[in-house]
Structures are given as structure tokens and as C-alpha cells.
Design an enzyme around this catalytic site. Sequence first.
Site, PDB file in Angstrom:
ATOM      1  N   GLU A 173       0.888  -1.321   0.041  1.00 50.62           N
ATOM      2  CA  GLU A 173       0.064  -0.162  -0.205  1.00 50.62           C
ATOM      3  C   GLU A 173       0.895   1.190  -0.098  1.00 50.62           C
ATOM      4  O   GLU A 173       0.759   2.250   0.900  1.00 50.62           O
ATOM      5  CB  GLU A 173      -1.074   0.031   1.274  1.00 50.62           C
ATOM      6  CG  GLU A 173      -1.909  -1.146   0.790  1.00 50.62           C
ATOM      7  CD  GLU A 173      -2.952  -1.113   2.201  1.00 50.62           C
ATOM      8  OE1 GLU A 173      -2.812  -0.465   3.117  1.00 50.62           O
ATOM      9  OE2 GLU A 173      -4.192  -1.931   1.776  1.00 50.62           O
ATOM     10  N   GLU A 362      -5.086  -8.560  -1.371  1.00 49.99           N
ATOM     11  CA  GLU A 362      -5.763  -8.353  -0.184  1.00 49.99           C
ATOM     12  C   GLU A 362      -7.109  -8.185  -0.218  1.00 49.99           C
ATOM     13  O   GLU A 362      -7.649  -7.466  -1.161  1.00 49.99           O
ATOM     14  CB  GLU A 362      -5.288  -7.323   0.535  1.00 49.99           C
ATOM     15  CG  GLU A 362      -3.936  -7.647   1.391  1.00 49.99           C
ATOM     16  CD  GLU A 362      -3.628  -6.403   2.418  1.00 49.99           C
ATOM     17  OE1 GLU A 362      -4.403  -5.957   2.951  1.00 49.99           O
ATOM     18  OE2 GLU A 362      -2.309  -6.214   2.524  1.00 49.99           O
TER      19      GLU A 362
HETATM   20  C1  BG6 Z   1      -4.396  -3.473   4.838  1.00 56.63           C
HETATM   21  C2  BG6 Z   1      -3.059  -3.848   5.110  1.00 56.63           C
HETATM   22  O1  BG6 Z   1      -4.690  -2.003   4.615  1.00 56.63           O
HETATM   23  O2  BG6 Z   1      -5.548  -3.804   5.595  1.00 56.63           O
HETATM   24  C3  BG6 Z   1      -3.095  -4.767   6.237  1.00 56.63           C
HETATM   25  O3  BG6 Z   1      -2.112  -4.100   4.051  1.00 56.63           O
HETATM   26  C4  BG6 Z   1      -4.061  -4.736   7.036  1.00 56.63           C
HETATM   27  O4  BG6 Z   1      -1.840  -4.922   6.814  1.00 56.63           O
HETATM   28  C5  BG6 Z   1      -5.397  -4.880   6.475  1.00 56.63           C
HETATM   29  O5  BG6 Z   1      -4.294  -5.598   8.242  1.00 56.63           O
HETATM   30  C6  BG6 Z   1      -6.568  -5.074   7.207  1.00 56.63           C
HETATM   31  O6  BG6 Z   1      -6.774  -3.953   7.888  1.00 56.63           O
HETATM   32  P1  BG6 Z   1      -6.788  -3.832   9.500  1.00 56.63           P
HETATM   33  O7  BG6 Z   1      -6.741  -2.617  10.080  1.00 56.63           O
HETATM   34  O8  BG6 Z   1      -8.285  -4.553   9.785  1.00 56.63           O
HETATM   35  O9  BG6 Z   1      -6.110  -5.021   9.923  1.00 56.63           O
END
Ligand code: BG6
Length: 493
Positions: A173, A362
Amino acid sequence: MSFRFPESFLWGGAIAANQVEGSHLSDGKGLSTSDVCPNGAFNEIVERQDGDFNIKDIAIDFYHRYPQDIALFAEMGFSCLRLSIAWSRIFPNGDDEQPNQAGLAYYDKIFDELAKYNITPLVTLSHYEMPYHLAKNYQGWASREVIGFFERYAKTVFSRYGKKVKHWLTFNEINVTLHEPFTGSGLPRDCSEQTRYQAIHHQLVASAKAVKACHELIPDAQIGNMMLGALIYPFTCNPDDVQKAQAQNHDWLFFGDVQARGYYPSYMRRKFAELGVNLDISADDREALKETVDFISFSYYMTGCASADPNQQQQAQGNMLRMIVNPYLESSEWGWQIDPKGLRILLNMLWDRYQKPLFVVENGLGAKDVPNEKGEIEDDYRIDYLSAHIHQIGEAIQDGVDVMGYTSWGPIDLVSASTAQMSKRYGFIYVDRDDDGNGTLERKRKKSFYWYQNFIKSQKKIKDIATFIVAMMKDHHYECKKVGLPVLFSESC
Ligand code: BG6
């Protein structure tokens, strides 16, 4: 689902070192920027004192339990695992002359374990962390010197793991510095726009240099960028809203534009002038940026809206983002707006723009899982979320978009990046640990585990059936020819 994904499509999950490994100072590892944010990526930065509680110090103990966890990923049928290397395991301070051998040896073991199961590693060089020493003593990416340190780190891991790892990503990101300067770039939170964009420039140059090093050191590898896919819709069809949405999309597409095209997009000239930002970009930097990525990857969790109307500013949550609420969408327990169709829209948009293969690295639903009376976790909400998104990827492929794979976020419960909670769970595999660190760390399969396993199996089965039919047709061809019967299928069909 009747649509068949391409045979080469990679299926799996994605994790990050600082959210799973624990052992934050073991075997010579240095402190990272993540290690000084005990309450999540945008909460206070705390200088470490002995005895301080930080849930990430143990996280889910992947550092020791990786054989069991990788076996569970294999049981689900993963063909890919996205993971990151903790930079501070390899160069504890970031500016060290020599790498830490114990850190290098650790990731060798991980890649060997993945190879045992034929799981392709997709490795992020820096996922929301850098050696804390660089943040403290160099002001993080504000310093041009950090480009050289990162290049040394990238070359070290490419040389070491080049035979085992053929898929790489530079920065997780990369656009996050706009929203969270410390986590994104090791910058003080109150830094000026000038400092922030100069740091981003250094990171973009470092990313391009890593791409070049990867191409030279591992010619048969592919390396991509990684963006937070922050798709913004206009709140209404009022051209003011449309223009605002376009500008907000430019804010993050800017990163992909540089990384995929090799130069700064023209719309940034006006943006920099308006912000009073005057970047130091050398001729060498411009040359370095020309080395572009092989594919585009991104995270996708939500979408939001933009409105020019000051009365229409109801904010939706997001881990690093604040967006205007879209009344057509539902939200997760953490207020993230769920929009499967937006994934198809985004895939089409990125394909139209870059014409490079795309990888969804992701996507997932953070939710509180409550075991039933038998102790089982029936996470149908997660199954619904994931299958709706996967369906839209299939739609995008049918639209003609080239998609390489899908790695859902947190296939095993892990520590949340934004809140440092364990209770915000994404996994197919439950980990017995609560927000205060209580629990046995025992792993347990959720209902979604079996759903994903069956889904991947169904895709592989299709592959097997296709192989079987081709073999049968070939047999038929040769048998008929042998005995002089008419051939129903030609050899080429
Ligand atoms: C993404 C990141 O933005 O979101 C991850 O790359 C992160 O590292 C994922 O865990 C989910 O976000 P969160 O805050 O729910 O863990």
C-alpha cells in the site's frame, strides 16, 4: 459458480510479518516502526520500555508455528501465499553494512516449507514497517540515504532467495503515506506536505531500483507494485462531485502511474503547485523511475464517495481512509463499506489504465467470531463476503481483464494493522488469543476453511477434468489411426 478461472490462476491468502510472526527481537532482529505502535498503525508511537505490553511481540507466533500453519494452508489447497520479510530481521538497524545471517536463515526455512507443498511465495519487501533506527535517526524516507539502504536490502534478499521466490512486491500500500506518514514512511505525523511528498518520491525511486535489481538478479521473476485500491465514486452526478471523485482517485492512482508508466503524471504538476510542494528530483531519479513493474497489485476492502457539497460529509470508516458514506452499501462491524461489484469496476479501471496483469493481493472481512455451543465457528458472513468478491473477479475476467490471482487477507487470524486487535478476525483458521494476549494460541478450522478448501478444489477439479478430456481425445486419435478407424477429433483439437 459456473465460470471457470484460468488454470494458472493463483489461489491463496496474504499475511504480513509484523502481524503474525512475533519474536520481535529474536535472532538478532532490530526494532521496527511497527514494534513502537502498540495500539495500531495510527495510534501513539511509544518508545519501548522493558515489560511494556505489545500484542505484536508474540502476535500469533508464526515465527515458531509456521510448519503447522503452512500445513493448514496446504490443506486448504493454496497455490500461493503472500507474506512479507521483516526488513529489520535482515538489517536490524537498516544502515548496517552486513545482513543478519540468522534472519536470512529464518526465511530460507519458510520458503523451503512452502516448496514442500508446492505453494508459490509472493513476497512483499516492506509491509507497513521499516527498521525503527531509520525512522528515528534519518527521519525515515525523508532522507535520500534510505534509498541506498533499501536497495542493499532488496539486493540481499533477491540474491539469497532468487531460486526460491519468483514473485515479489515492493511496498505494501505505497499510497498509505498520504494517510499515515509514520507507518508508510517512518515520518513524524505532523510533517509538512513538502516532506511527505519528498519521502514518497524517495520511496518511488527505491521501488524502481528494486524492480531493476530484481530483473537483473532473477531474470525469470516478476515484480509488482502494491496499492491500497481506494476507489471513490461521485456521490451524485453533479459534475462538481464527479470532478472531486476524479481528483481523489488521482491521489492514489498517482503511485501506480509512476510505477507502471515510469514518470510523473501531468496532473501532479497542478497538485504540487497548489500544495506549494517543490520536489528535489534529479536526472538520475528520472532515469531510475523508467524501470516499471511487471504487474499491478492492490488491496480491496471497500469503496467510498466524494461530494463537493459541504452538507454532505457523513464519513465512512476505513483502516487508513475516510470516505463519504455510500447509502447503497452495507458496512462491516468496523464501518468498512462492503462493495463486491466495486472490485469488478476497479479491476476494469486498472486494466484500462495500465494494460498490465493485475493481482488482488488483499481482500477480506474483519469480524468478531463467536464460537457456538460446540466450540465451532460458523462464519457464514465471511463466506458470503468472500464468495461475492470472488464472483466479481470472475466477472472482470469475462470482461477481458487479465487477473493473475487472489490472496485473501489474513487466512489465519492475525493482529489488526489499524487497531492492534486480535478480535478483528479475517481468518479461515481461528487462533485462540484475545486482545489482551490471553489464550493458548491453538489453531482451529472455521466453517470458511472448508468452504475455501472446497472452492479451490472445485477449480482444480475442473483443471483435472480438462486434462483428462484432452488425454482421452489424444488417445482416441492415436488408437483410431492405429486400427484404421475414422478419427472423430483431430490431433490439434
Ligand atoms: C491492509 C493492510 O490495509 O488492510 C494490512 O495491508 C491490514 O496490513 C489490512 O491488516 C486490514 O486492516 P486491519 O486494520 O483490519 O488489520
